[in-house]
Design an enzyme around this catalytic site. Sequence first.
Site, PDB file in Angstrom:
ATOM      1  N   VAL A  28      -0.600  -3.446   2.678  1.00  0.00           N
ATOM      2  CA  VAL A  28      -1.704  -2.774   3.151  1.00  0.00           C
ATOM      3  C   VAL A  28      -1.306  -2.046   4.415  1.00  0.00           C
ATOM      4  CG1 VAL A  28      -4.102  -3.077   4.088  1.00  0.00           C
ATOM      5  CG2 VAL A  28      -3.367  -4.367   2.016  1.00  0.00           C
ATOM      6  N   CYS A  29      -0.437  -2.569   5.183  1.00  0.00           N
ATOM      7  CA  CYS A  29      -0.044  -2.070   6.635  1.00  0.00           C
ATOM      8  C   CYS A  29       0.415  -0.630   6.442  1.00  0.00           C
ATOM      9  CB  CYS A  29       1.033  -2.779   7.170  1.00  0.00           C
ATOM     10  SG  CYS A  29       0.649  -4.701   7.403  1.00  0.00           S
ATOM     11  N   PRO A  30       1.379  -0.164   5.619  1.00  0.00           N
ATOM     12  CA  PRO A  30       1.599   1.218   5.637  1.00  0.00           C
ATOM     13  C   PRO A  30       0.505   2.087   5.312  1.00  0.00           C
ATOM     14  CG  PRO A  30       2.838   0.039   3.805  1.00  0.00           C
ATOM     15  CD  PRO A  30       2.083  -1.081   4.400  1.00  0.00           C
TER      16      PRO A  30
END
Length: 185
Positions: A44-46
């Site tokens: 999810v972070c990128p």
Amino acid sequence: MINTTIKPFNASAFHNGEFIEVSDTDMKGKWSIVFFYPADFTFVCPTELGDLADQYEELKSRNVEVYSVSTDTHFTHKAWHDTSDTIGKIQYPMIGDPTGTITRNFGVMIEEAGLAERGTFVIDPEGKIQIIEISAGGVGRDASELLRKVKAAQYVAAHPGEVCPAKWKEGEATLAPSLDLVGKI
């Protein structure tokens, strides 16, 4: 934490191909977004960091600097930046917080994991927190909504006595709280 001054910190960051030092004093005199995320090389972070990168020029035009922060090192940020097309487009500083000092200062440390929650903090030019958003690990944030909130916070700061209603967008009507409005909305 709303309207409290951010706590002092010093950290190393990866920014525009270089390692730089960043501190709380760098956030004074302009608006800042401190964007915590759990870890580099994840899922999810990128998507969140890339979405924020897409809004970066608009934020910069509004005197807002973005700082992403995870408990990874600045070296890890560089490696991720160099190997991911999505992360490669980031132009804002990526702060490493391997000791967790900054993450704990903002109250978003997941102690048992040594990782940050998905925490977003909007800080005014005096260094005071004006907006806080914390999301569950599996729920990505929307940078266009963050931009809308920044615009509202800047408007309210520049127009004492006015407030922005729900879903307010730049150029729309605001409210001036008064006895006349009580029970009328």
